[in-house]
Design an enzyme around this catalytic site. Structure first.
Site, PDB file in Angstrom:
ATOM      1  N   TYR A  62       3.953   6.567  10.037  1.00 17.70           N
ATOM      2  CA  TYR A  62       3.099   5.438   9.666  1.00 17.70           C
ATOM      3  C   TYR A  62       3.913   4.349   8.972  1.00 17.70           C
ATOM      4  O   TYR A  62       3.743   3.162   9.253  1.00 17.70           O
ATOM      5  CB  TYR A  62       1.956   5.923   8.760  1.00 17.70           C
ATOM      6  CG  TYR A  62       0.834   4.910   8.615  1.00 17.70           C
ATOM      7  CD1 TYR A  62      -0.317   4.996   9.407  1.00 17.70           C
ATOM      8  CD2 TYR A  62       0.920   3.857   7.702  1.00 17.70           C
ATOM      9  CE1 TYR A  62      -1.335   4.067   9.302  1.00 17.70           C
ATOM     10  CE2 TYR A  62      -0.093   2.919   7.583  1.00 17.70           C
ATOM     11  CZ  TYR A  62      -1.221   3.036   8.380  1.00 17.70           C
ATOM     12  OH  TYR A  62      -2.229   2.110   8.269  1.00 17.70           O
ATOM     13  N   PRO A  67      -4.519   0.794  18.515  1.00 18.98           N
ATOM     14  CA  PRO A  67      -4.225   0.296  17.163  1.00 18.98           C
ATOM     15  C   PRO A  67      -4.327   1.335  16.045  1.00 18.98           C
ATOM     16  O   PRO A  67      -4.016   1.009  14.897  1.00 18.98           O
ATOM     17  CB  PRO A  67      -5.280  -0.802  16.964  1.00 18.98           C
ATOM     18  CG  PRO A  67      -6.377  -0.480  17.907  1.00 18.98           C
ATOM     19  CD  PRO A  67      -5.760   0.227  19.068  1.00 18.98           C
ATOM     20  N   LYS A  76       0.906   0.210  14.918  1.00 13.27           N
ATOM     21  CA  LYS A  76       2.309   0.078  15.344  1.00 13.27           C
ATOM     22  C   LYS A  76       2.606  -1.147  16.208  1.00 13.27           C
ATOM     23  O   LYS A  76       3.775  -1.509  16.388  1.00 13.27           O
ATOM     24  CB  LYS A  76       2.723   1.342  16.133  1.00 13.27           C
ATOM     25  CG  LYS A  76       2.907   2.556  15.276  1.00 13.27           C
ATOM     26  CD  LYS A  76       4.216   2.503  14.516  1.00 13.27           C
ATOM     27  CE  LYS A  76       4.177   3.305  13.248  1.00 13.27           C
ATOM     28  NZ  LYS A  76       4.026   2.552  12.007  1.00 13.27           N
ATOM     29  N   TYR A  83      -9.252   5.985   6.961  1.00  7.99           N
ATOM     30  CA  TYR A  83      -9.392   6.392   8.363  1.00  7.99           C
ATOM     31  C   TYR A  83     -10.353   7.576   8.401  1.00  7.99           C
ATOM     32  O   TYR A  83     -10.074   8.612   7.787  1.00  7.99           O
ATOM     33  CB  TYR A  83      -8.046   6.842   8.936  1.00  7.99           C
ATOM     34  CG  TYR A  83      -7.042   5.724   9.195  1.00  7.99           C
ATOM     35  CD1 TYR A  83      -6.287   5.171   8.152  1.00  7.99           C
ATOM     36  CD2 TYR A  83      -6.827   5.233  10.486  1.00  7.99           C
ATOM     37  CE1 TYR A  83      -5.363   4.164   8.397  1.00  7.99           C
ATOM     38  CE2 TYR A  83      -5.896   4.224  10.732  1.00  7.99           C
ATOM     39  CZ  TYR A  83      -5.175   3.689   9.688  1.00  7.99           C
ATOM     40  OH  TYR A  83      -4.259   2.690   9.923  1.00  7.99           O
ATOM     41  N   HIS A  93       0.848  -1.205   0.000  1.00  5.44           N
ATOM     42  CA  HIS A  93       0.000   0.000   0.000  1.00  5.44           C
ATOM     43  C   HIS A  93       0.876   1.246   0.000  1.00  5.44           C
ATOM     44  O   HIS A  93       1.729   1.409   0.850  1.00  5.44           O
ATOM     45  CB  HIS A  93      -0.926   0.000   1.221  1.00  5.44           C
ATOM     46  CG  HIS A  93      -2.140  -0.856   1.018  1.00  5.44           C
ATOM     47  ND1 HIS A  93      -3.350  -0.591   1.612  1.00  5.44           N
ATOM     48  CD2 HIS A  93      -2.326  -1.969   0.272  1.00  5.44           C
ATOM     49  CE1 HIS A  93      -4.233  -1.507   1.232  1.00  5.44           C
ATOM     50  NE2 HIS A  93      -3.635  -2.359   0.437  1.00  5.44           N
TER      51      HIS A  93
HETATM   52  C1  PHB Z   1      -6.121  -3.954  10.422  1.00  5.13           C
HETATM   53  O1  PHB Z   1      -6.055  -4.216   9.220  1.00  5.13           O
HETATM   54  O2  PHB Z   1      -6.591  -4.775  11.250  1.00  5.13           O
HETATM   55  C2  PHB Z   1      -5.681  -2.624  10.900  1.00  5.13           C
HETATM   56  C3  PHB Z   1      -5.123  -1.739   9.992  1.00  5.13           C
HETATM   57  C4  PHB Z   1      -4.715  -0.488  10.419  1.00  5.13           C
HETATM   58  C5  PHB Z   1      -4.859  -0.132  11.748  1.00  5.13           C
HETATM   59  C6  PHB Z   1      -5.392  -1.024  12.660  1.00  5.13           C
HETATM   60  C7  PHB Z   1      -5.808  -2.280  12.239  1.00  5.13           C
HETATM   61  O3  PHB Z   1      -4.471   1.114  12.148  1.00  5.13           O
END
Ligand code: PHB
Ligand code: APR
Length: 394
Positions: A387, A295, A299, A201, A72
Site C-alpha cells: 500500500y 482503484p 495504485k 476500507y 496518513h
Molecule cells: C480516493 O481518495 O479517491 C481514494 C482513496 C483510496 C483508494 C481509492 C480512492 O483506494
C-alpha cells in the site's frame, strides 16, 4: 514543429514527465485533447506514495502539496462487523502515504508547466503516430480546426486507457492481459467533515465501502454497486444510509458518518489491464495508456508516476551520454513493478468486494484472509508494504 520528446496526454503521467524532462534539460511538447478546465476538475483518486511525493517535490510541484496534503500513517479495515487498524510506519520501517487529490496534483503541474516549461497545448487531439520504428516519429494532431504534425526524437503515449498511442505498437507485437470485475464504484464527494482520521476500507455482506477524504471539510466516499448502475437511482439519503450500514461494527453500533450536501456522484467501472511491451521503436507508453488497476489499492496514479520517473531518467541519460541502455530496459523495468501492483490491486479488490455470484464458502475465505491480516504481523506487513509502495527500480 519539432521537439525532442512529444508527449501525448496532459494527465498526471504526461505533466509530470514534462516537468522532470524540463528539469533535466530535455525539451518536450505536451498535446492534450481536452481543455484546461476539464482536465483540472476531473475527479480521480487521492493517495500518493512517498516516491510519488518525492518526485512531485523534485519536479517543483511540492509547495501546495506540503501545505495541504495530509500524511496518513495507516488505514482501517472493517469486516465481520469488527474494525482493525493497519499501522504503516510500524509495519514498514517508517513509511506512510499522503492524501492529496490527483486533481490538485494536475492543477499544480499545469500551472508550473505554463509558467516555466515547454509548450503544453490544450484542445490538441492526437489522431495517430507515424514512423514509430524510424529515427524521427511524427505525431499527427488536430488543433484549432487544423491538422498539424509534431516531429520528435521520441514519443511518449501518456494518453490514458482510451488513448491512441497504444495502437503505435503493432497488434502482432503486443499482448494484452485483462480482467473486468462484476461490480463498479459509486463515488461521491460531500461537503461533510470526515469523522474518521484515516481511510476506512469495509467488507460487508451488503458489499464494499470506502471512506476517504479531500480536506478537513470534504469527504470522498465510495460504495460497491452493480455494473450499469445509474447514479440517478441513488438519492443522497440512500447513499448515506447505505454507507452507514456497510461501515457498522458491533463494538460501536452508533458510529455514523457526518452528513452534508453531496456535490458529485459518478459510477466508475473496475478493470485490470496490462499491455506488453510498453515500447515500440521510439514510442513509449506510460501510465494508464499501458496499464489499469482497479482503484481499491490506490495504485493508478503512483504507477503512472513511477513509469515517468524511470523514463525521464532514461531520456536524460540518452541526451547526456548517447546511451540507450535505460531506454532499452524501460519496458521490462516498469512491467515488473506494474505486475506487483496489478496483483496487489486485484487482491485488495477481490478480498474486499462481494461478487454477486460468490458462494458462502468464498465469503468465508475472504473473512479468513482479512482475519489473517488482522492477526499476523507478516500478513499485515505484506499489505502495508504494498500500500505504501514498493521501492522504485534503480
Ligand atoms: C480516493 O481518495 O479517491 C481514494 C482513496 C483510496 C483508494 C481509492 C480512492 O483506494
Ligand atoms: N490526444 C491527446 N490527448 C489525449 C488523447 C489524444 N488522442 N487521448 C487521451 N488524451 C488525454 C486525456 O484527455 C487525459 O487528459 O490523455 C490524458 C490521460 O490522462 P489520465 O487518464 O489521467 O492517465 P495518466 O496520466 O496515465 O494518469 C493515470 O489517472 O485514471 C487515473 O487511476 C489513474 O490515477 C491514475 C492516473
Amino acid at each position: 514543429m519539432h521537439t525532442t520528446v512529444g508527449i501525448i496526454g496532459g494527465g498526471p503521467a504526461g505533466l509530470l514527465l514534462a516537468r522532470l524532462l524540463h528539469n533535466a534539460g530535455v525539451g518536450s511538447v505536451v498535446l492534450e485533447r481536452r481543455d484546461r478546465a476539464y482536465v483540472e476538475q476531473r475527479q480521480r483518486a487521492g493517495i500518493l506514495e512517498q516516491a510519488t511525493v518525492d518526485a512531485l517535490r523534485e519536479a517543483g510541484a511540492g509547495e501546495r502539496l506540503d501545505r495541504e496534503g495530509m500524511v496518513h500513517d495507516g488505514i482501517e479495515l472493517r469486516f465481520g462487523r469488527r474494525s482493525h487498524r493497519i499501522d504503516f510506519p510500524a509495519l514498514t520501517g517508517g513509511r506512510s502515504v499522503m492524501v492529496y487529490a490527483q486533481t490538485e496534483v494536475v492543477k499544480d503541474l499545469i500551472a508550473l508547466q505554463l509558467s516555466e516549461g515547454g509548450p503544453l497545448l490544450f484542445g490538441a487531439e492526437v489522431t495517430g503516430i507515424d514512423g514509430a520504428d524510424t529515427g524521427s516519429p511524427v505525431v499527427r494532431y488536430l488543433h484549432e480546426g487544423r491538422a498539424e504534425t509534431l516531429t520528435c526524437d521520441y514519443v511518449v503515449g501518456c494518453d490514458g486507457f482510451h488513448g491512441v498511442a497504444r495502437d503505435a505498437v503493432p497488434a502482432s507485437c503486443r499482448t494484452t492481459y485483462e480482467r473486468t470485475y462484476p461490480y463498479s464504484w459509486l463515488g461521491v464527494l460531500a461537503e461533510a467533515p470526515p469523522v474518521y482520521d484515516e481511510l476506512v476500507y469495509a467488507h460487508s455482506e451488503r458489499g464494499f465501502a470506502l471512506a476517504s477524504m479531500r480536506s478537513p471539510s470534504v469527504s470522498r466516499l465510495y460504495l460497491q454497486v452493480p455494473n450499469g448502475t445509474d447514479p440517478g437511482d441513488w438519492s443522497d439519503a440512500r447513499v448515506w444510509d447505505e454507507l452507514d450500514a456497510r461501515f457498522a461494527t458491533d463494538a460501536d453500533p452508533g458510529w455514523k458518518l457526518e452528513r452534508g450536501p453531496i456535490t458529485s456522484k459518478s459510477v466508475l467501472p473496475m478493470r485490470s489491464h496490462v499491455t506488453e511491451p510498453m515500447r515500440h521503436g521510439r514510442v513509449f507508453l506510460a501510465g494508464d495508456a499501458a496499464h489499469i488497476v482497479p482503484p481499491t489499492g490506490a495504485k493508478g496514479l503512483n504507477l503512472a508516476a513511477a513509469d515517468v520517473i524511470v523514463l525521464a531518467r532514461a531520456l536524460a541519460v540518452r541526451q547526456e551520454t548517447g546511451s540507450t541502455g535505460l531506454l532499452d530496459s524501460y519496458s521490462d523495468t516498469c512491467l515488473r513493478r506494474v505486475w506487483r501492483a496489478e496483483h496487489f490491486s486485484s487482491f485488495m479488490t477481490t478480498t474486499l468486494h462481494t461478487d454477486p455470484a460468490q458462494s458462502a464458502f468464498e465469503t468465508r475465505l475472504q473473512l479468513a484472509q482479512l482475519d489473517r491480516v488482522a492477526t499476523s504481523a507478516h500478513a499485515a506487513a505484506e499489505l502495508a508494504e504494498n500500500y505504501t509502495g514498493l521501492p522504485l527500480p534503480r
